[in-house]
Design a protein around this motif. Structure first.
Motif, PDB file in Angstrom:
ATOM      1  N   UNK A 193       0.802  -1.220   0.000  1.00 53.64           N
ATOM      2  CA  UNK A 193       0.000   0.000   0.000  1.00 53.64           C
ATOM      3  C   UNK A 193       0.835   1.271   0.000  1.00 53.64           C
ATOM      4  N   UNK A 194       2.073   1.157  -0.353  1.00 56.03           N
ATOM      5  CA  UNK A 194       2.923   2.356  -0.401  1.00 56.03           C
ATOM      6  C   UNK A 194       2.754   3.100  -1.725  1.00 56.03           C
ATOM      7  N   UNK A 195       2.899   4.427  -1.637  1.00 58.23           N
ATOM      8  CA  UNK A 195       2.954   5.241  -2.851  1.00 58.23           C
ATOM      9  C   UNK A 195       1.648   5.397  -3.594  1.00 58.23           C
ATOM     10  N   UNK A 196       0.513   5.329  -2.900  1.00 53.11           N
ATOM     11  CA  UNK A 196      -0.773   5.542  -3.568  1.00 53.11           C
ATOM     12  C   UNK A 196      -1.003   7.032  -3.819  1.00 53.11           C
ATOM     13  N   UNK A 197      -1.880   7.313  -4.766  1.00 56.21           N
ATOM     14  CA  UNK A 197      -2.241   8.706  -5.045  1.00 56.21           C
ATOM     15  C   UNK A 197      -3.191   9.245  -3.985  1.00 56.21           C
ATOM     16  N   UNK A 198      -4.120   8.399  -3.536  1.00 57.89           N
ATOM     17  CA  UNK A 198      -5.142   8.856  -2.598  1.00 57.89           C
ATOM     18  C   UNK A 198      -5.446   7.772  -1.575  1.00 57.89           C
ATOM     19  N   UNK A 199      -5.448   8.172  -0.296  1.00 52.57           N
ATOM     20  CA  UNK A 199      -5.887   7.300   0.801  1.00 52.57           C
ATOM     21  C   UNK A 199      -7.092   7.976   1.441  1.00 52.57           C
ATOM     22  N   UNK A 200      -8.176   7.223   1.612  1.00 59.22           N
ATOM     23  CA  UNK A 200      -9.355   7.756   2.290  1.00 59.22           C
ATOM     24  C   UNK A 200      -9.566   7.015   3.603  1.00 59.22           C
ATOM     25  N   UNK A 201      -9.987   7.741   4.605  1.00 54.93           N
ATOM     26  CA  UNK A 201     -10.307   7.184   5.921  1.00 54.93           C
ATOM     27  C   UNK A 201     -11.585   7.876   6.381  1.00 54.93           C
ATOM     28  N   UNK A 202     -12.721   7.259   6.074  1.00 57.22           N
ATOM     29  CA  UNK A 202     -14.025   7.883   6.298  1.00 57.22           C
ATOM     30  C   UNK A 202     -14.638   7.322   7.579  1.00 57.22           C
ATOM     31  N   UNK A 203     -14.788   8.203   8.584  1.00 54.46           N
ATOM     32  CA  UNK A 203     -15.371   7.814   9.877  1.00 54.46           C
ATOM     33  C   UNK A 203     -14.650   6.599  10.470  1.00 54.46           C
ATOM     34  N   UNK A 204     -13.319   6.688  10.517  1.00 55.94           N
ATOM     35  CA  UNK A 204     -12.518   5.580  11.042  1.00 55.94           C
ATOM     36  C   UNK A 204     -11.751   5.935  12.301  1.00 55.94           C
ATOM     37  N   UNK A 205     -11.087   7.088  12.312  1.00 54.22           N
ATOM     38  CA  UNK A 205     -10.128   7.355  13.387  1.00 54.22           C
ATOM     39  C   UNK A 205     -10.786   7.404  14.755  1.00 54.22           C
TER      40      UNK A 205
END
Length: 401
Positions: free
Chosen positions: A100-112
Motif C-alpha cells: 500500500x505504499x505510494x498511492x495517489x489517494x488514501x481515504x479514511x471515512x469515519x474511522x479514526x
C-alpha cells in the motif's frame, strides 16, 4: 441521524470523495476501513483509477460484500483503455503493508474515532509516514454538532473512543502535517441550521492532506519496506481492458464487421437506386423485381442472389478512414491488419487488403465472386464505387453472416 440530512450524511461523505476523485484523477486509491465497500462501489466507475483497494479488519463483512465489486456485463461489452484492478485486504490500519505504499489517494471515512489514542499514533505513522500517499482524506464526527441532537447521550456510536471538536481535530491534523510533511485544508459535510454555521460547523468534519514533496520514484518497496505483507488478500479482480490483446482483438473485429456491413448495405442501396433511375421501364415491366448484373432485387429493397456466388470486398483503408475507433485502438493500418488477420470471424482477400462480406443475409454463400473496391487513391468510398474483380480466383469463404 443521517435521516436529518438530505442526501443522507453517509452519502454526502462518499460524494465528497467521489467529487475529489473526479476533479483530481488519481490512479491508485485505497479506502481504509472500507466496511461494506459502498465507497469502492462508487469509485470503480471512475475509469482513470487503475488500482482500487479496500482494507478492513472485519474479514467476514468483506467476504460478504466483495462479490458486489465484480465487473458488470457492460464492462465486458465496453472495455476501457485503462485496466482496473480491485483488491480487498483484511488487516489493521495500525500495521505496515508494503503493497500500500505510494498511492495517489488514501481515504479514511469515519474511522479514526474508532481507534484508541495509541492506535491513532500508529495510524498516523502508517498512513502519513510509511504509505506516504499524495493525498489523504479523513472524516470524523464534529462533537460541537452533537448539541443539536438532544436525545443523544454520549458519543454517536457505541464503539467511538473519542469525538473531537473542530479545534481538536485541526490541532491533531496540523501536528501530523508538521511531522510528516503535509499541508491540510478543512471542510465538512452536513450543513448546520441557518445562522449556526459558524458557531457549530459541519456535522462531519473533513481534513484533506496534501503531501508537500511528492517523489514517486523514491517510494519503492526497497525503501525501508522489507517484505512487510501482514494483510490477507481476500479478493482480487481485474476488469476487462483493451490492454488485453484478446479483448482488443475482439473489439476491433466487432467494429470492423459492423462498419463493413454498414458500408456494404449503403453501397448496394446506392447501386439499386442508380439502376432504377436508369431503367424505369424495365422495373415497371418486371412488377417490382428485376435482375441487375448478377444481383436480383425483390421489391427494390431486399437483396437476394441469382446464384450462390455473391460477396462484397471492403478495403481496409476505407474501414480505417470511416471508423475513428479503429484508428484510435489500432494506431496504424498495419497494426489493424495484424491484430485481426487470424481471427476466424474475419475473411480477407489474398493480399490482406480487404474484408470479404457475404452479400446475402444468410451465412452460407458457397464460392466467392467478389464485388471489389480496391481504389487505394479514393478518400470517399461512396464515390469510388465497387467493381467486379474478375482477376481474383474463386475461393471457398465461410462467413458468420
Amino acid at each position: 441521524m443521517s435521516s436529518l440530512f438530505t442526501p443522507s450524511l453517509h452519502r454526502q461523505r462518499h460524494d465528497f470523495v467521489v467529487d475529489f476523485v473526479r476533479r483530481n484523477n488519481p490512479h491508485k486509491v485505497v479506502d481504509l476501513g472500507c466496511a461494506d465497500c459502498s465507497l469502492l462501489q462508487k469509485l470503480r466507475f471512475h475509469r482513470q483509477i487503475e488500482l482500487l483497494v479496500g482494507v478492513d479488519l472485519n474479514g467476514a463483512k468483506l467476504r460478504k460484500k466483495m462479490h458486489g465489486l465484480a465487473p458488470l456485463s457492460t464492462n465486458y461489452l465496453q472495455p476501457t483503455c485503462n485496466q482496473l484492478c480491485v483488491q480487498l485486504y483484511q488487516g489493521s490500519v495500525t500495521q505496515k503493508d508494503a503493497r500500500l505504499r505510494g498511492f495517489d489517494l488514501v481515504t479514511s471515512i469515519e474511522l479514526i474515532e474508532h481507534l484508541s489514542l495509541d492506535d491513532l499514533d500508529r495510524f498516523s505513522e502508517v498512513v502519513f509516514g510509511y504509505m506516504a500517499p499524495q493525498t489523504v482524506i479523513i472524516s470524523t464526527p464534529n462533537s460541537e454538532f452533537n448539541r443539536l441532537f438532544p436525545e443523544m447521550s454520549g458519543f454517536r456510536h457505541s464503539d467511538h473512543k473519542f469525538e473531537w471538536t473542530r479545534v481538536e481535530f485541526q490541532s491533531w491534523s496540523l501536528n501530523v502535517c508538521s511531522e510528516f510533511g503535509y499541508a491540510a485544508e478543512f471542510t465538512g459535510v452536513g450543513q448546520a441550521p441557518p445562522g449556526q454555521e459558524e458557531s457549530i460547523g459541519f456535522c462531519t468534519q473533513i481534513g484533506v492532506f496534501h503531501r508537500l514533496t511528492v517523489d514517486r520514484g523514491g517510494l519503492t518497496l526497497g525503501d525501508d519496506a522489507g517484505h512487510n505483507f501482514p494483510y490477507m488478500l481476500l479478493y482480487s479482480v481485474t476488469y476487462p481492458s483493451l490492454r488485453d490483446q484478446n479483448i482488443l482483438r475482439k473489439t476491433l473485429v466487432s467494429e470492423m464487421l459492423y462498419w463493413a456491413e454498414k458500408m456494404k448495405k449503403e453501397w448496394l442501396e446506392k447501386l439499386t437506386e442508380k439502376h432504377e433511375e436508369e431503367n424505369p421501364v424495365e422495373k415497371n415491366k418486371r412488377g417490382g423485381g428485376e435482375e441487375y448484373g448478377e444481383i436480383f432485387w425483390t421489391n427494390g429493397h431486399e437483396l437476394q442472389c441469382q446464384t450462390l456466388h455473391r460477396h462484397v470486398s471492403v478495403p481496409l483503408h476505407l474501414l480505417w478512414n470511416c471508423c475513428p475507433k479503429l484508428r484510435e485502438l489500432s494506431g496504424s493500418l498495419g497494426n489493424l491488419s495484424q491484430l485481426v488477420i487470424d481471427d476466424p470471424q474475419i475473411q480477407m482477400n489474398r493480399s490482406r487488403s480487404a474484408v470479404i462480406i457475404c452479400s446475402l443475409e444468410h451465412a452460407n454463400c458457397g464460392h466467392a465472386v467478389f464485388l471489389d473496391l480496391e481504389d487505394e487513391d479514393s478518400n470517399d468510398w461512396m464515390d469510388s464505387g465497387y467493381v467486379e474483380s474478375s482477376h481474383v480466383e474463386e475461393e471457398n469463404w465461410e462467413t458468420d453472416f
